[in-house]
Design an enzyme around this catalytic site. Structure first.
Site, PDB file in Angstrom:
ATOM      1  N   ASP A  53      -7.845  21.562  29.435  1.00  0.00           N
ATOM      2  CA  ASP A  53      -8.750  20.426  29.703  1.00  0.00           C
ATOM      3  C   ASP A  53      -8.000  19.101  29.765  1.00  0.00           C
ATOM      4  O   ASP A  53      -6.999  18.917  29.069  1.00  0.00           O
ATOM      5  CB  ASP A  53      -9.814  20.379  28.588  1.00  0.00           C
ATOM      6  CG  ASP A  53     -10.964  19.463  28.958  1.00  0.00           C
ATOM      7  OD1 ASP A  53     -11.170  19.202  30.164  1.00  0.00           O
ATOM      8  OD2 ASP A  53     -11.664  18.999  28.036  1.00  0.00           O
ATOM      9  N   ASN A 100     -18.890  24.679  35.418  1.00  0.00           N
ATOM     10  CA  ASN A 100     -18.112  23.805  36.298  1.00  0.00           C
ATOM     11  C   ASN A 100     -18.634  23.763  37.742  1.00  0.00           C
ATOM     12  O   ASN A 100     -18.231  22.897  38.518  1.00  0.00           O
ATOM     13  CB  ASN A 100     -16.621  24.189  36.279  1.00  0.00           C
ATOM     14  CG  ASN A 100     -15.911  23.830  34.999  1.00  0.00           C
ATOM     15  OD1 ASN A 100     -14.999  24.524  34.553  1.00  0.00           O
ATOM     16  ND2 ASN A 100     -16.291  22.731  34.355  1.00  0.00           N
TER      17      ASN A 100
HETATM   18  C1  IPE Z   1     -13.955  23.441  29.756  1.00  0.00           C
HETATM   19  O1  IPE Z   1     -13.710  22.136  30.130  1.00  0.00           O
HETATM   20  C2  IPE Z   1     -13.725  24.362  30.902  1.00  0.00           C
HETATM   21  C3  IPE Z   1     -12.350  24.495  31.329  1.00  0.00           C
HETATM   22  C4  IPE Z   1     -11.302  23.906  30.815  1.00  0.00           C
HETATM   23  C5  IPE Z   1     -12.155  25.398  32.402  1.00  0.00           C
HETATM   24  P1  IPE Z   1     -14.866  21.158  30.616  1.00  0.00           P
HETATM   25  O2  IPE Z   1     -14.204  19.873  30.926  1.00  0.00           O
HETATM   26  O3  IPE Z   1     -15.654  21.789  31.691  1.00  0.00           O
HETATM   27  O4  IPE Z   1     -15.773  21.049  29.317  1.00  0.00           O
HETATM   28  P2  IPE Z   1     -16.762  19.911  28.854  1.00  0.00           P
HETATM   29  O5  IPE Z   1     -17.665  19.602  30.005  1.00  0.00           O
HETATM   30  O6  IPE Z   1     -15.928  18.725  28.473  1.00  0.00           O
HETATM   31  O7  IPE Z   1     -17.468  20.475  27.669  1.00  0.00           O
HETATM   32  C1  IPE Z   2     -10.031  20.844  33.118  1.00  0.00           C
HETATM   33  O1  IPE Z   2      -9.869  19.496  33.358  1.00  0.00           O
HETATM   34  C2  IPE Z   2     -10.082  21.660  34.377  1.00  0.00           C
HETATM   35  C3  IPE Z   2     -11.388  22.271  34.630  1.00  0.00           C
HETATM   36  C4  IPE Z   2     -12.426  22.150  33.901  1.00  0.00           C
HETATM   37  C5  IPE Z   2     -11.483  23.078  35.820  1.00  0.00           C
HETATM   38  P1  IPE Z   2     -11.106  18.556  33.638  1.00  0.00           P
HETATM   39  O2  IPE Z   2     -11.338  18.481  35.103  1.00  0.00           O
HETATM   40  O3  IPE Z   2     -12.280  18.944  32.828  1.00  0.00           O
HETATM   41  O4  IPE Z   2     -10.533  17.172  33.121  1.00  0.00           O
HETATM   42  P2  IPE Z   2     -11.353  16.028  32.389  1.00  0.00           P
HETATM   43  O5  IPE Z   2     -11.988  16.635  31.192  1.00  0.00           O
HETATM   44  O6  IPE Z   2     -12.347  15.504  33.368  1.00  0.00           O
HETATM   45  O7  IPE Z   2     -10.289  15.019  32.029  1.00  0.00           O
HETATM   46 MG    MG Z   3     -12.940  18.419  30.988  1.00  0.00          MG
END
Ligand code: IPE
Ligand code: IPE
Ligand code: MG
Length: 239
Positions: free
Chosen positions: A20, A68
């Protein structure tokens, strides 16, 4: 402590990593989120190598959650594309004796993604080294509900009795059947939640939350998380 000896000195079979912070990494640099994800893929590659070198038996990376899909289509499309090119690269290499496995629902994924998953699993099926699971279109609640439905079908057809169904053997209805429970969950990016990741399997896991954003995650961060895990006293409800 030597790199090779860290895992040997810990009782650790399965690590879960929530990748993340890609979006925030890009935002900090005034770049599109897409570039954060491609930088995240580089961190993924190097973390995978570190896991092999450290001798971790099984690691699950959270790459795309069932939630997602609510992101803008452009971002979802770029994540699918990135996944496909990452898979091409993995298949070209088929190195390090890694056994690949994808967990999550495949039904709603583009055909090309499903095909790459099947090819990569088939290609690495004879490997005997580390398990690398990639949670893609994965949701812990969905996994449990699907498992319960499967068990209900077997009950209906008389293949199992209610007495036969218990906490131990329910695991066989999950995507991770035959893999060990999760010992350690690492979440970079500063968020302190599971976000529907391996909720059954991590019932007794230790959690290490780190402030680093995923694209900046290094082998040192992985080792620090392992050392932190080594300090924990896992009691599993005992004394
Ligand atoms: C969790 O991250 C999913 C992945 C890293 C694939 P998210 O960014 O989707 O989670 P939330 O929305 O902060 O809980
Ligand atoms: C994790 O990074 C990747 C996925 C969830 C696919 P994010 O895209 O959630 O990154 P932030 O949380 O917005 O920084
Ligand atoms: Mg995220």
């Amino acid at each position: 402590m030597d790199k090779e000896n860290i895992v040997g000195s810990l009782d650790i079979k399965h690590i879960g990593i929530i990748m993340d912070g890609n979006g925030r990494w890009a935002k900090k640099r005034f770049l599109p989120r897409k570039l954060g994800h491609s930088q995240g893929a580089k961190a993924f590659r190097s973390c995978l190598n570190s896991c092999v070198e450290l001798g971790i038996p099984c690691v699950t990376f959270y790459a795309f959650s069932t939630e997602n899909w609510s992101r803008p289509k452009e971002e979802v499309d770029s994540l699918m594309k990135l996944f496909c090119s990452f898979m091409d690269e993995m298949m070209k290499l088929n190195s390090k004796n890694i056994r690949l496995r994808f967990i999550g629902s495949r039904d709603s994924l583009p055909g090309e993604v499903r095909q790459k998953m099947e090819e990569a699993e088939a290609m690495s099926a004879e490997n005997t080294g580390m398990w690398c699971c990639i949670a893609f279109n994965y949701g812990g609640r969905e996994e449990i509900v699907n498992g319960a439905k499967h068990a209900a079908e077997l009950y209906k057809s008389g293949e199992i009795t209610l007495e036969e169904l218990n906490e131990k053997n329910f695991s066989r209805f999950l995507y991770t059947s035959d893999l060990p429970d999760v010992d350690l969950v690492i979440r970079p990016s500063g968020e302190k939640r599971l976000s529907n990741f391996l909720i059954w399997q991590s019932a007794y896991a230790e959690f290490v939350f780190m402030d680093v954003l995923w694209p900046d995650f290094t082998e040192r961060d992985l080792i620090n998380a392992l050392l932190e895990y080594g300090k924990r006293d896992r009691r599993f409800g005992g004394v």
